[in-house]
Every structure is written in C-alpha cells, then in structure tokens.
Design an enzyme around this catalytic site. Structure first.
Site, PDB file in Angstrom:
ATOM      1  N   HIS A 165      -3.331  -5.568   1.295  1.00 40.70           N
ATOM      2  CA  HIS A 165      -2.715  -5.724   2.585  1.00 40.70           C
ATOM      3  C   HIS A 165      -2.566  -7.249   3.156  1.00 40.70           C
ATOM      4  O   HIS A 165      -3.292  -7.629   3.926  1.00 40.70           O
ATOM      5  CB  HIS A 165      -3.271  -5.001   3.702  1.00 40.70           C
ATOM      6  CG  HIS A 165      -3.190  -3.553   3.544  1.00 40.70           C
ATOM      7  ND1 HIS A 165      -1.954  -2.817   4.379  1.00 40.70           N
ATOM      8  CD2 HIS A 165      -3.917  -2.555   2.623  1.00 40.70           C
ATOM      9  CE1 HIS A 165      -2.187  -1.603   4.073  1.00 40.70           C
ATOM     10  NE2 HIS A 165      -3.078  -1.508   3.177  1.00 40.70           N
ATOM     11  N   CYS A 208       0.832  -1.298   0.069  1.00 37.47           N
ATOM     12  CA  CYS A 208      -0.022   0.215  -0.018  1.00 37.47           C
ATOM     13  C   CYS A 208       0.723   1.201  -0.116  1.00 37.47           C
ATOM     14  O   CYS A 208       1.623   1.654  -1.046  1.00 37.47           O
ATOM     15  CB  CYS A 208      -0.766  -0.013   1.157  1.00 37.47           C
ATOM     16  SG  CYS A 208      -2.185   1.209   0.946  1.00 37.47           S
ATOM     17  N   GLU A 241      -0.616  -8.656   5.166  1.00 33.72           N
ATOM     18  CA  GLU A 241      -0.358  -8.790   6.609  1.00 33.72           C
ATOM     19  C   GLU A 241      -1.560  -8.805   7.545  1.00 33.72           C
ATOM     20  O   GLU A 241      -1.703  -9.105   8.471  1.00 33.72           O
ATOM     21  CB  GLU A 241       0.739  -7.644   7.089  1.00 33.72           C
ATOM     22  CG  GLU A 241       0.008  -6.292   7.157  1.00 33.72           C
ATOM     23  CD  GLU A 241      -0.282  -5.556   6.034  1.00 33.72           C
ATOM     24  OE1 GLU A 241      -0.446  -5.912   4.955  1.00 33.72           O
ATOM     25  OE2 GLU A 241      -0.652  -4.402   6.223  1.00 33.72           O
TER      26      GLU A 241
END
Lengths: 234, 95
Positions: free
Chosen positions: A196, A87, A198
């Site tokens: 994302h 991002c 994560e």
C-alpha cells in the site's frame, strides 16, 4: 492545472480516502468516483484502492471487476490512461484481465500486516518512473490474499519482458511466485501491486525509518511518477 | 424449481491454503491417514426452466465469472434431468 486522478470507491473499499490524500500530496487533484457510475468524469488517471470489495465473496476483487464503471476503466486503460491498482485494486485489475496472473490466499493462511521492503525492478512504467532502477523502498503490506500466481509460461514472459515492477526483498511474505509484489501491462500504463504506497506518503504516518518512527514516505513516488512525470509529459 | 450445480476447485498444481489448514487439523486429531484435503466451491443456480440456452449460459458464467482460469478449474457442471428427476454430470469441464 493539477492532473485529475480518479479514485474509485467500491462497496467495501477501505483505503479510498488514503489514496485521495496521496494524490493530493503528490500534486494531483483527487476525484472521487463511484463503482456504480459509468462516468470517469474526465480524469487523467485512475486509482483502484485497497479494501475488501463486496466482501471479496466469489474471489478477491472478482465481483468488483464486474462493476458498471469497470467497462470505462478497461476502455481507458486500453487507450493508455495511467491506472494503478493497490491490493484489492490489483486483484480487480487481474480479474478484469488488465493484468496477467491472479492472487490467491496467502500460502501460510494468515493475514499479514508489516512494513515490507520492495525492490523497484522496472522504472519505465507510468507509476514507477520516479524511482531509481533497483532502488529498495519500504511500503506497508496488509493482505490475506496476496499470493501472486500465474502459469509458468506467463511468469517466464513477465520476467523476460521486465514486467515485474516491484519484488519482495528478504522474505516472500505471502507465497507469491518469484516474490512478485507488483506487475505492469505491456504498455506500462497499468500497474498493480499488493503493498500500500498510499500509507507511506507523509512523515509521521508512514513506516518507521532509521531517522524516526513512521517517517517513511517511499510510496509517494508511485503517485508523483504518474502525476508529475507521466501526465506532465503527456 | 430446477437447480444447476457448478463445482470449482483450485488448480491442482497450486497450493490450497484452506485445504492445507484443514489437513493440519485432521493431523492434530490423529486422522493423519487423510493425507490431503482440498477445498473448492459449489454454486447452485436455481432457474425457472432448464433449456439448452440456459445450460450454455451457465457454461459461460462458469468459465467467465464463477471461476478464474488462472487459479481455478471448473470441474463439474450438473444439470438436472427434468423429465426423470435424476441428475447427471455434463462432461468434466476441465479448463
């Protein structure tokens, strides 16, 4: 010894600790790095996390790309170190010219937050080799400036060289050209993507799946690709 | 103190979502005769003294930092004419 993966915190980084957690879950040792330092502390790989560095004044990721540590990041990337930009981190890598293209405000003008289906189109990079070619994965997407733009020639080259790593499936959520969600450099060690990964690494905290709510862990493979494949074979 | 102005616009061929939002508002206000709006940035750089070196430095910064040539163009750099107090644009800096 577990590979050491540096996660760089910039003023305005939001997901640095999430990225550290993902590194740990993928079998690596996260190392917190600071944007104002010139030391990478001997790490084996780097993650530039999401957020809104310096408020994204000027352009998204632009001021961060002039941070002191970016000199070392560019140097390490050019020597082949695996570098992942998520991002805002993708925006920084683009601004630092480690990746081609640029990210602009979403075409519909709205911030978007959704669980997004992506197709993995290149499994040769340091951050995607754990996936199957063409595999569809679900990764949370949350951005206001995720529209991937590049000149027609650049798009043609990226497509021709297979350097689109992740592509949006079903919808193009932010007006990205060719529905490009993530790309790599020529060498395949630097990858940037808007979604994302994560946030999809641990059951109970990821996107919904058919099996159960919030159980999606499709993002973990991005981290294991570097930690258990790229660095293990290096 | 003199001020050098740098003006940056999103590339003409790219969608400008900010401008589009404002154009939509104008349309709703019954001012649809303004058929398009584009929004750019204006940087005002104050310096002690304007020299050729400073102007060259601003050109570099405009290209390398204030704009990203992938998505934006530097459309104008305005350097104050110190001797007369008037201003003039220094060539269209279109990249």
């Amino acid at each position: 010894m577990a590979p050491r993966v540096g996660v760089i915190t910039f003023p305005g980084s939001l997901d640095d600790r999430d990225a550290q957690r993902a590194v740990r879950l993928a079998g690596g040792e996260p190392v917190a790095l600071w944007h104002g330092s010139h030391s990478l502390e001997g790490v084996d790989a780097l993650v530039l996390p999401g957020g809104f560095s310096y408020g994204d004044y000027l352009r998204a990721g632009a001021i961060a790309s002039f941070s002191p540590i970016m000199e070392e990041v560019v140097d390490a990337a050019n020597k082949g170190m695996p570098v992942l930009g998520i991002c805002n981190g993708f925006q920084m890598l683009a601004e630092a010219h480690l990746l081609e293209g640029g990210l602009i405000r979403n075409s519909h003008g709205q911030f978007i937050c959704r669980d997004q289906v992506l197709r993995v189109e290149n499994t040769e990079t340091d951050w995607s080799r754990g996936y199957e070619q063409g595999q569809e994965i679900v990764i949370p997407l949350k951005n206001g400036e995720g529209g991937f733009m590049a000149s027609a020639e650049t798009i043609e080259r990226l497509e021709g060289e297979g350097r689109v790593v992740f592509r949006y499936v079903d919808v193009d959520p932010n007006g990205s050209l060719n529905a490009i969600a993530g790309i790599t450099n020529e060498r395949g060690n630097v990858v940037g993507l808007m979604p994302h990964p994560e946030h999809a690494v641990e059951e109970g905290f990821g996107p919904d799946t058919n099996a159960a709510m919030r159980n999606g862990t499709d993002g973990l493979t991005i981290f294991t690709s570097a930690i258990q494949h790229a660095l293990a074979s290096a | 103190m003199p001020t050098i102005v740098v003006e940056v616009m999103p590339k003409a061929e790219l969608l400008d979502p900010q401008g589009k939002a404002v154009a939509g508002a104008l349309h709703r206000l019954g001012k649809a005769h303004f058929t398009d709006v584009r929004i750019g940035k204006r940087f005002e750089l104050t310096v002690d003294e304007v020299t050729d070196e400073v102007v060259e430095e601003v050109r570099q910064l405009a290209a390398d930092m204030f704009s990203n040539s992938v998505i934006e163009d530097v459309v104008n750099i305005i350097v104050p004419e110190v001797s007369t107090g008037s201003t003039h644009g220094v060539a269209g800096e279109t990249h």
